[in-house]
Write an enzyme that holds these catalytic residues in place. Structure first.
Site, PDB file in Angstrom:
ATOM      1  N   THR A   8      44.289  58.692  23.476  1.00 44.33           N
ATOM      2  CA  THR A   8      43.054  58.384  22.760  1.00 44.33           C
ATOM      3  C   THR A   8      43.174  57.028  22.076  1.00 44.33           C
ATOM      4  O   THR A   8      42.283  56.190  22.164  1.00 44.33           O
ATOM      5  CB  THR A   8      42.720  59.505  21.757  1.00 44.33           C
ATOM      6  OG1 THR A   8      42.723  60.744  22.472  1.00 44.33           O
ATOM      7  CG2 THR A   8      41.354  59.300  21.150  1.00 44.33           C
ATOM      8  N   ARG A  50      41.661  59.435  13.777  1.00 45.55           N
ATOM      9  CA  ARG A  50      42.180  60.784  14.077  1.00 45.55           C
ATOM     10  C   ARG A  50      42.909  61.284  12.838  1.00 45.55           C
ATOM     11  O   ARG A  50      43.675  60.536  12.218  1.00 45.55           O
ATOM     12  CB  ARG A  50      43.142  60.741  15.260  1.00 45.55           C
ATOM     13  CG  ARG A  50      43.903  62.049  15.430  1.00 45.55           C
ATOM     14  CD  ARG A  50      44.638  62.127  16.716  1.00 45.55           C
ATOM     15  NE  ARG A  50      43.708  62.232  17.832  1.00 45.55           N
ATOM     16  CZ  ARG A  50      44.089  62.510  19.086  1.00 45.55           C
ATOM     17  NH1 ARG A  50      45.360  62.677  19.371  1.00 45.55           N
ATOM     18  NH2 ARG A  50      43.202  62.598  20.040  1.00 45.55           N
TER      19      ARG A  50
HETATM   20  C1  NCD Z   1      43.706  66.356  23.123  1.00 50.46           C
HETATM   21  C2  NCD Z   1      43.642  66.350  21.613  1.00 50.46           C
HETATM   22  O1  NCD Z   1      44.190  65.469  20.968  1.00 50.46           O
HETATM   23  O2  NCD Z   1      42.983  67.252  21.091  1.00 50.46           O
HETATM   24  N1  NCD Z   1      44.345  65.202  23.606  1.00 50.46           N
HETATM   25  C3  NCD Z   1      43.592  64.096  23.862  1.00 50.46           C
HETATM   26  O3  NCD Z   1      43.064  63.475  22.982  1.00 50.46           O
HETATM   27  N2  NCD Z   1      43.417  63.760  25.133  1.00 50.46           N
HETATM   28  C4  NCD Z   1      44.247  67.592  23.711  1.00 50.46           C
HETATM   29  C5  NCD Z   1      45.577  68.079  23.244  1.00 50.46           C
HETATM   30  O4  NCD Z   1      46.244  67.444  22.429  1.00 50.46           O
HETATM   31  O5  NCD Z   1      45.976  69.124  23.734  1.00 50.46           O
END
Ligand code: NCD
Length: 305
Positions: free
Chosen positions: A52, A101
């Site tokens: 991400t 995040r």
């Molecule tokens: C996901 C997340 O961070 O929720 N990953 C991501 O961003 N592609 C899925 C996960 O961590 O399992």
């Protein structure tokens, strides 16, 4: 000023618009190479991430913009006790847009209230992950040519899997969509998603623990990782982590054009023997995520391109 905290912050029309922009980017990336010249994206990631964060950063670079990055709470002032609200105000002085995040549900919302620039939720705890959903929607659209009339199987950790919650919110708005929710009893979809989305909008769904019996009806199978970091104890994680492992054998009853999606990272939910199956779409999803983040940045920065 617009933010993206929940996928429902975007109307169905706006999602269509983003998908159209993504197709234009795919066709002619050079046209977009300088449209964000001089603009800065701040990535504030207080939780682990590879895809991400890199995807947001690659997206901004490919639009000609710059990136300011704080990776990990340990290296930012959060470790000195700074609040999310203050961090958002401070970063608003440096950047034009924030991707955040955070392990706490709702933190990007708090940032959005306090920032004077657009804030994108890049995953908040076990709650939402709207930009992964944008990647998922473009992937389904590119593979199937539509977002309506699909039976979507969601398999694995439906309780803590934030990508699942956002995808259900998004897909529930299309006609003819039904869900098969496949999980162990303990990792079933939270009732707030069931009641506030599926039941409220009369979206057909069934719940099962059995992946193989669900398989033949599915147009899309969305596999997920058991979210170790959200468990209260390791024993429960160890007991549940291998609940579903997709192998070529289990795909025998699947439709020949069923698409297999996974937000990644994969632990062992999908055998690597499936990676070369034409139905495997999880690495395509990664690339689609970059295009959709490019489209989203353009929209939130109100850049005409
Ligand atoms: C996901 C997340 O961070 O929720 N990953 C991501 O961003 N592609 C899925 C996960 O961590 O399992």
């Amino acid at each position: 000023m617009r933010n993206l905290i929940s996928i429902t912050d975007l109307s169905v029309q706006e999602i269509e618009e983003l998908i159209r922009t993504a197709y234009r980017i795919i066709e002619d990336p050079a046209h977009f190479a300088h449209v964000c010249d001089g603009k800065k994206l701040a990535t504030l990631f207080f939780e682990p991430s590879t895809r991400t964060r890199l995807s947001f950063e690659a997206a901004m670079y490919e639009l000609g913009g710059h990136v300011l990055s704080v990776a990990g709470a340990g290296s930012s002032s959060a470790s000195k006790g700074e609040s999310v609200a203050d961090t958002a105000k401070v970063v608003s002085c440096y950047a034009d847009i924030i991707a955040m995040r955070h392990p706490k549900e709702g933190a990007p919302q708090v940032a959005a209230i306090n920032a004077s620039i657009p804030v994108i939720n890049a995953g908040d705890g076990g709650h939402n992950h709207p930009t992964q959903t944008l990647a998922d929607l473009l992937t389904i659209h590119r593979e199937k040519g539509r977002l309506q009339d699909l039976t979507i199987g969601l398999c694995g950790d439906l309780k803590f899997g934030r990508t699942v919650h956002s995808l259900i919110q998004a897909m529930s708005r299309y006609t003819g969509v039904r869900f098969v929710l496949i999980s162990p009893e303990e990792l079933m979809l939270p009732s707030y998603v069931k009641h506030d989305v599926l039941e409220k909008y009369h979206v057909p769904y069934e719940e099962t623990t059995d992946l193989e019996s669900a398989m033949p009806s599915l147009d899309v199978l969305y596999m997920t990782r058991v979210q170790r970091e959200r468990f209260f104890n390791e024993e429960d994680y160890l007991r549940l982590k291998d609940s579903y492992i997709l192998t070529p054998q289990k795909l025998k009853n699947a439709k020949p054009d069923m698409n297999i999606l996974h937000p990644l990272p994969r632990v062992n939910e999908i055998s690597v023997a499936i990676d070369d199956d034409p139905r495997a779409c999880y690495f395509k999803q990664v690339l689609n995520g970059k295009y959709m983040r490019m489209a989203l940045i353009l929209k939130l920065l109100e850049v005409e391109a």
